[in-house]
Design a protein around this motif. Sequence first.
Motif, PDB file in Angstrom:
ATOM      1  N   ASP A 141       0.983  -1.255  -0.070  1.00  0.00           N
ATOM      2  CA  ASP A 141      -0.069   0.070   0.015  1.00  0.00           C
ATOM      3  C   ASP A 141       1.019   1.214  -0.050  1.00  0.00           C
ATOM      4  N   MET A 142       1.919   1.224   0.637  1.00  0.00           N
ATOM      5  CA  MET A 142       2.915   2.120   0.744  1.00  0.00           C
ATOM      6  C   MET A 142       3.575   2.650  -0.496  1.00  0.00           C
ATOM      7  N   ARG A 143       4.020   1.244  -1.265  1.00  0.00           N
ATOM      8  CA  ARG A 143       4.726   1.359  -2.362  1.00  0.00           C
ATOM      9  C   ARG A 143       3.382   1.970  -3.481  1.00  0.00           C
ATOM     10  N   PHE A 144       2.303   1.561  -3.554  1.00  0.00           N
ATOM     11  CA  PHE A 144       1.414   2.138  -4.352  1.00  0.00           C
ATOM     12  C   PHE A 144       1.180   3.499  -4.108  1.00  0.00           C
TER      13      PHE A 144
ATOM     14  N   ILE B 235       5.437  12.655   3.808  1.00  0.00           N
ATOM     15  CA  ILE B 235       5.689  11.239   4.122  1.00  0.00           C
ATOM     16  C   ILE B 235       7.242  10.797   4.336  1.00  0.00           C
ATOM     17  N   LEU B 236       8.136  11.637   3.634  1.00  0.00           N
ATOM     18  CA  LEU B 236       9.636  11.309   3.525  1.00  0.00           C
ATOM     19  C   LEU B 236      10.074  11.935   4.822  1.00  0.00           C
ATOM     20  N   GLN B 237       9.459  12.799   5.523  1.00  0.00           N
ATOM     21  CA  GLN B 237       9.724  13.507   6.554  1.00  0.00           C
ATOM     22  C   GLN B 237       9.530  12.580   7.812  1.00  0.00           C
ATOM     23  N   GLU B 238       8.261  12.212   7.720  1.00  0.00           N
ATOM     24  CA  GLU B 238       7.934  11.327   9.063  1.00  0.00           C
ATOM     25  C   GLU B 238       8.239   9.739   9.075  1.00  0.00           C
ATOM     26  N   ASP B 239       8.471   9.106   7.971  1.00  0.00           N
ATOM     27  CA  ASP B 239       8.665   7.668   7.907  1.00  0.00           C
ATOM     28  C   ASP B 239       9.878   7.399   7.093  1.00  0.00           C
ATOM     29  N   GLU B 240      10.765   6.731   7.355  1.00  0.00           N
ATOM     30  CA  GLU B 240      11.912   6.388   6.621  1.00  0.00           C
ATOM     31  C   GLU B 240      11.635   5.207   5.802  1.00  0.00           C
ATOM     32  N   LYS B 241      10.572   4.476   6.053  1.00  0.00           N
ATOM     33  CA  LYS B 241      10.074   3.382   5.044  1.00  0.00           C
ATOM     34  C   LYS B 241      10.017   4.028   3.579  1.00  0.00           C
TER      35      LYS B 241
ATOM     36  N   ALA C 208      15.519  15.156   2.652  1.00  0.00           N
ATOM     37  CA  ALA C 208      15.178  14.285   3.331  1.00  0.00           C
ATOM     38  C   ALA C 208      15.933  12.874   3.053  1.00  0.00           C
ATOM     39  N   ILE C 209      16.055  12.808   1.762  1.00  0.00           N
ATOM     40  CA  ILE C 209      16.908  11.355   1.429  1.00  0.00           C
ATOM     41  C   ILE C 209      18.334  11.630   1.740  1.00  0.00           C
ATOM     42  N   ALA C 210      18.875  12.822   1.685  1.00  0.00           N
ATOM     43  CA  ALA C 210      20.215  13.317   2.079  1.00  0.00           C
ATOM     44  C   ALA C 210      20.539  12.920   3.553  1.00  0.00           C
ATOM     45  N   GLY C 211      19.387  13.072   4.381  1.00  0.00           N
ATOM     46  CA  GLY C 211      19.549  12.762   5.728  1.00  0.00           C
ATOM     47  C   GLY C 211      19.877  11.351   6.241  1.00  0.00           C
ATOM     48  N   PHE C 212      19.940  10.538   5.174  1.00  0.00           N
ATOM     49  CA  PHE C 212      20.147   9.210   5.687  1.00  0.00           C
ATOM     50  C   PHE C 212      21.533   8.568   4.730  1.00  0.00           C
ATOM     51  N   ASP C 213      22.643   8.199   5.667  1.00  0.00           N
ATOM     52  CA  ASP C 213      23.856   8.142   5.235  1.00  0.00           C
ATOM     53  C   ASP C 213      23.800   7.113   4.183  1.00  0.00           C
ATOM     54  N   ALA C 214      23.031   5.932   4.169  1.00  0.00           N
ATOM     55  CA  ALA C 214      22.864   4.801   3.255  1.00  0.00           C
ATOM     56  C   ALA C 214      22.079   5.265   1.899  1.00  0.00           C
TER      57      ALA C 214
END
Length: 569
Positions: free
Chosen positions: A146-149, A176-182, A219-225
């Motif tokens: 559902d999230m991917r959809f 959604i990017l600000q609230e959930d890493e998934k 938001a994406i840059a906030g994660f090293d991976a």
Amino acid sequence: MKSEMKEKEEEISLCQALELFDSVISSSYSIQFFPNKWQLIRDKLEQLRCGLTAVADGNDFNINSELSILLQAAARTANEARVLAHRSSDESYNGGKLLLRSDLDVVTAKLELHIKQLTEVYASGIVRHSQAIILSRPSAGSSREDMRFYVKDLFSRLKIGDLEMRTRALAALNDILQEDEKYVRIVVAEMADGVSLLVRLLEAGDMGIAEEALLAVSAIAGFDAFRGALVTADAVVPLIQILETGSELGKERAAQALKKLTENSDNAWSVAAQGGVTTLLKICGDVDSSGELIRSACGILKSLSSVDEIKRFMLEEGAVPIFMRLSRSKEEVSQIQAIEFLAAIACGDDAIKEVVVKAGVVESLIKVLDPNSHYSSKAREAALRASDACCFSSSTSMNLLMASGFLHRVLFFLRNGEISVQESALKVASRLCGLSEEAKKAMGDAGFIPELAKLLDARSFEVRELAAEAICGMVSIQRNRRKFIQDDQNVNRILQLLNLEEKTVTKKFLLPALMSLVESSSGRKKIMASEYVKHLEKLAEADVTVAKKIVKKLSSNRFLSTLTGIWSS
């Protein structure tokens, strides 16, 4: 013949078309042959379905509308895809594998054409975008599918939507990017061109869209991976371009994204290679730059300075005078950033330390450490750390620092500072005790000994450890030993902390301090007169080398009859 004509005249409704798209998408997941081609077909069908749904509300789908013509064509292609799905599920391939592969390519090309046509319909203004619907966000605990959809739906709108649609889709995406890493992981790892699309939006030409896209990129840059995906998608180039020519908000958001990107030093060269250092220094030197922008720019340059070649380039570009001016800024946050940057580039490089000191860093630091000034604890801490980084390795710099009243300021915060500042002052005091005999003497004369002794009773293990280390250095000087021994409680404190049952304090500095104290007659007397001398005896009995040496020192005097059997072991 009549039935065929009637069939041709029948028009499929939007609802039927969407059901058809869903059916083909669903059935294609079980197909094991040509998986990559079917994944491409699924993506394009979903893109079409989302795009048509987005313009459905309130728009005219009658038979004469351009939108309806597109709908019928897309439905026919979806039917062709459904037939191909049956053929792909049949191992005989019904006509041969090569023909099936060719037919799949044809369907893919048709779907791509429909998407292009839908984009043109958007651009023509035929549809009423203001009524386009963004799907409801999945509730907490929704399935990964559902999230991917939902994410794919948003990206479909970003691809084919007009300005308003893209703005709304980006706003929903940022939520959604600000609230959930998934969701961040889905965008980066499961959307084939998710990151690339966001990077392209930075260059879309509309600053409003770029500003929203910057939030997503940040938001994406906030994660090293995930930072590597942004660098691979060439995000650095548009980020620097926005720093140079964007709106004030755009510049601030671009700087925030770059600050996160450069927390990984591997990305430093990507920024430097695009002229980022020069742009950032220009921002820091521009009096019209906002405080938020300057703070982020300082942070980026501080990260980049970890690369020696880039640090040297910064110096050539005039970084020191720029940051010296900032260190005297009226805005404290920028001032702190400047002081931390100067400390970072000076650390470990004596030549740069000399340049920084000649530029006047001591005056800036002393000003921040003035007890009568109104600087925050964070500013005081930064100044104390910078004094170590910039001045402690050079006798010339140390003399300049001492002559400016530095010791009295450190002692003031050791006595009166908030806990965080007090600990920073203690770290500086401990460092000073390891520098030179002159520094130890000056600290003893200034009155550090009573304050350091009191800190041996602190709750914090780190504070007790630093205080013990400082005292160990201080009492190695004869006149400091006399000052320390004058207070009976000082010797008692050390001996009391030597208790074997005391697990929260180190003895590696306390025992050497006692070794210095037994060098004087008064020191030996105070030790033997303490009720806690038994702790020293037990350590000697436990075969602790330094404790045994101290006891032997004591035993060589008239206290031999008091201690028996310990030193002979």
